[in-house]
Design an enzyme around this catalytic site. Structure first.
Site, PDB file in Angstrom:
ATOM      1  N   LYS A 133     -44.539 -68.462  52.892  1.00  0.00           N
ATOM      2  CA  LYS A 133     -44.342 -69.480  53.966  1.00  0.00           C
ATOM      3  C   LYS A 133     -43.238 -69.907  54.583  1.00  0.00           C
ATOM      4  O   LYS A 133     -43.056 -70.677  55.315  1.00  0.00           O
ATOM      5  CB  LYS A 133     -45.024 -70.900  53.325  1.00  0.00           C
ATOM      6  CG  LYS A 133     -46.485 -70.524  52.556  1.00  0.00           C
ATOM      7  CD  LYS A 133     -46.753 -71.530  51.819  1.00  0.00           C
ATOM      8  CE  LYS A 133     -48.292 -71.398  50.985  1.00  0.00           C
ATOM      9  NZ  LYS A 133     -48.497 -72.539  50.033  1.00  0.00           N
TER      10      LYS A 133
ATOM     11  N   ARG B 178     -43.309 -51.843  34.211  1.00  0.00           N
ATOM     12  CA  ARG B 178     -42.561 -51.626  33.001  1.00  0.00           C
ATOM     13  C   ARG B 178     -41.546 -52.998  33.015  1.00  0.00           C
ATOM     14  O   ARG B 178     -41.392 -53.404  31.823  1.00  0.00           O
ATOM     15  CB  ARG B 178     -41.790 -50.349  32.922  1.00  0.00           C
ATOM     16  CG  ARG B 178     -42.298 -49.193  32.265  1.00  0.00           C
ATOM     17  CD  ARG B 178     -41.509 -48.119  32.812  1.00  0.00           C
ATOM     18  NE  ARG B 178     -41.796 -47.858  34.246  1.00  0.00           N
ATOM     19  CZ  ARG B 178     -42.946 -47.448  34.799  1.00  0.00           C
ATOM     20  NH1 ARG B 178     -43.871 -46.834  33.777  1.00  0.00           N
ATOM     21  NH2 ARG B 178     -43.349 -47.199  35.942  1.00  0.00           N
ATOM     22  N   THR B 179     -40.733 -52.975  34.076  1.00  0.00           N
ATOM     23  CA  THR B 179     -39.475 -54.102  33.854  1.00  0.00           C
ATOM     24  C   THR B 179     -40.070 -55.273  33.410  1.00  0.00           C
ATOM     25  O   THR B 179     -39.728 -56.145  32.605  1.00  0.00           O
ATOM     26  CB  THR B 179     -38.450 -54.099  34.919  1.00  0.00           C
ATOM     27  OG1 THR B 179     -38.062 -52.782  35.339  1.00  0.00           O
ATOM     28  CG2 THR B 179     -37.143 -54.878  34.840  1.00  0.00           C
TER      29      THR B 179
ATOM     30  N   HIS C  56     -29.370 -52.022  38.666  1.00  0.00           N
ATOM     31  CA  HIS C  56     -30.439 -52.388  37.695  1.00  0.00           C
ATOM     32  C   HIS C  56     -29.898 -52.343  36.231  1.00  0.00           C
ATOM     33  O   HIS C  56     -29.947 -51.148  35.438  1.00  0.00           O
ATOM     34  CB  HIS C  56     -31.548 -51.367  38.015  1.00  0.00           C
ATOM     35  CG  HIS C  56     -32.873 -51.585  37.302  1.00  0.00           C
ATOM     36  ND1 HIS C  56     -33.053 -52.425  36.561  1.00  0.00           N
ATOM     37  CD2 HIS C  56     -33.913 -50.822  37.545  1.00  0.00           C
ATOM     38  CE1 HIS C  56     -34.271 -52.508  36.090  1.00  0.00           C
ATOM     39  NE2 HIS C  56     -34.868 -51.647  36.697  1.00  0.00           N
TER      40      HIS C  56
ATOM     41  N   ARG D  36     -35.961 -59.991  40.198  1.00  0.00           N
ATOM     42  CA  ARG D  36     -35.856 -58.487  40.988  1.00  0.00           C
ATOM     43  C   ARG D  36     -36.035 -58.763  42.592  1.00  0.00           C
ATOM     44  O   ARG D  36     -36.897 -59.691  42.702  1.00  0.00           O
ATOM     45  CB  ARG D  36     -37.186 -57.635  40.621  1.00  0.00           C
ATOM     46  CG  ARG D  36     -37.330 -56.586  41.651  1.00  0.00           C
ATOM     47  CD  ARG D  36     -38.166 -55.428  40.893  1.00  0.00           C
ATOM     48  NE  ARG D  36     -37.601 -54.776  39.913  1.00  0.00           N
ATOM     49  CZ  ARG D  36     -38.079 -53.597  39.250  1.00  0.00           C
ATOM     50  NH1 ARG D  36     -39.152 -53.105  39.720  1.00  0.00           N
ATOM     51  NH2 ARG D  36     -37.353 -53.072  38.439  1.00  0.00           N
TER      52      ARG D  36
HETATM   53  N1  ASP Z   1     -38.223 -48.605  38.190  1.00  0.00           N
HETATM   54  C1  ASP Z   1     -36.843 -48.329  38.841  1.00  0.00           C
HETATM   55  C2  ASP Z   1     -36.362 -49.425  39.715  1.00  0.00           C
HETATM   56  O1  ASP Z   1     -37.022 -50.311  39.989  1.00  0.00           O
HETATM   57  C3  ASP Z   1     -36.890 -46.698  39.471  1.00  0.00           C
HETATM   58  C4  ASP Z   1     -37.827 -46.668  40.466  1.00  0.00           C
HETATM   59  O2  ASP Z   1     -38.521 -47.581  40.924  1.00  0.00           O
HETATM   60  O3  ASP Z   1     -38.090 -45.569  40.935  1.00  0.00           O
HETATM   61  O4  ASP Z   1     -35.377 -49.027  40.343  1.00  0.00           O
END
Ligand code: ASP
Length: 311
Positions: free
Chosen positions: A86, A58-59, A136, A108
């Site tokens: 590496k 999703r993100t 987040h 991320r």
């Molecule tokens: N997608 C959210 C996160 O990246 C929640 C999860 O992974 O449970 O933190």
């Protein structure tokens, strides 16, 4: 509009007025995304690089779409097959990136604090797309927009956050945001999944769904984050579902018009019953995904404005 931040690293540094600014601008992008021509050029000429050192569906898709709809040149770096494997350090990665002159960097990372570190080393606006158990921020902002639209306000609500709180950056960012906007937050979960020092956040803590959900306006469920567990935190998934999984009976303890949320990815039958998740009268899980794109467009638009002022 008030938004002075140069990066979006967490909810912690944001002022309530800045939160409201992001949400108000996101409303405008919800309308754009629902129109037939979903395009604007507010990021035209800017380069957005997405670096995901941890899996995301999703993100990552949401940030990519947000950047493209605003006219940025968007590049996804495949970090799984990158030089990090590496042995390249995060700092070397930052130097490499600087040489490519990105304007917006979406990161991320599995380590808490890694995104803040990177932000100190690069010459562009950095957006935290989730760092370890830390923050987040865009998730909390999209949750806030979803709540505000469903409930008509974002203050004086009782919000229950349920499940694996200890490993959740979503819970942490939401807790901070909802507190700043003067809501009452309750955390519900087994004591093994509550972080140490949770009382400092000024919320109520429950290990019983019935007591915790009583009178709640919003029920936010979390995934059991096994990738961050290094031991036995729960007796079994069956037992966990029995005590903490959201089903019709447990939802009945909340207010009759309480909404159900989940950040995804969802484990049906572990933390939530599939019928509840799909119930369009109670669940706003799909709206959360929709608000995600709009909130990320708003955040990148605001950061780009500040970037242009600084240059
Ligand atoms: N997608 C959210 C996160 O990246 C929640 C999860 O992974 O449970 O933190």
């Amino acid at each position: 509009m008030t938004f002075t931040a140069r990066h979006l690293l967490g909810i912690e540094p944001l002022h309530p007025v800045e939160i409201t600014t992001v949400l108000d601008l996101a409303e405008h992008y919800v309308d754009l995304n629902r129109s037939s021509v979903k395009h604007s050029d507010v990021l035209a000429g800017l380069t957005q690089i997405n670096m995901f050192f941890e899996a995301s569906t999703r993100t990552q898709a949401s940030f990519e779409l947000a950047g493209k709809r605003l006219g940025a040149d968007v590049m996804n770096m495949a970090m799984a097959s990158s030089s990090l494997k590496k042995g390249e350090t995060l700092i070397d990665t930052a130097l490499t990136l600087n040489a490519m002159h990105p304007d917006l960097l979406v990161v991320r990372h599995p380590a808490s604090g890694a995104v803040n570190l990177l932000a100190e080393k690069v010459n562009c606006a950095v957006l935290n797309a989730g760092d370890g158990r830390h923050e987040h921020p865009t998730q909390a902002l999209l949750d806030a927009l979803t709540i505000r639209r469903a409930k008509g306000r974002l203050h004086r609500l009782t919000v229950a956050i349920c499940g694996d709180i200890a490993h959740s950056r979503v819970a942490r960012s939401n807790l901070i945001l909802l507190g700043k906007m003067e809501n009452r937050v309750r955390l519900i979960g087994p004591p093994t999944l509550m972080p140490a020092g949770v009382a400092e956040f000024g919320c109520e803590v429950f290990d019983d769904m019935r007591a915790g959900l009583e009178g709640a306006d919003v029920v936010m469920m979390l995934r059991l984050q096994r990738e961050r567990m290094d031991g036995g935190f729960i007796p079994s998934e069956r037992e966990y579902y029995h005590r903490f999984g959201l089903d019709a009976e447990k939802l009945g303890y909340a207010k009759p018009d309480a909404i159900v949320m989940h950040p995804g990815p969802m484990n049906r039958g572990v933390e939530i019953d599939g019928t509840i998740a799909d119930d369009i009268n109670r669940s706003v899980i799909q709206e959360q995904v929709e608000m995600g794109v709009a909130v990320r467009m708003a955040a990148m638009d605001l950061l780009a404005r500040n970037l242009r002022k600084d240059r």
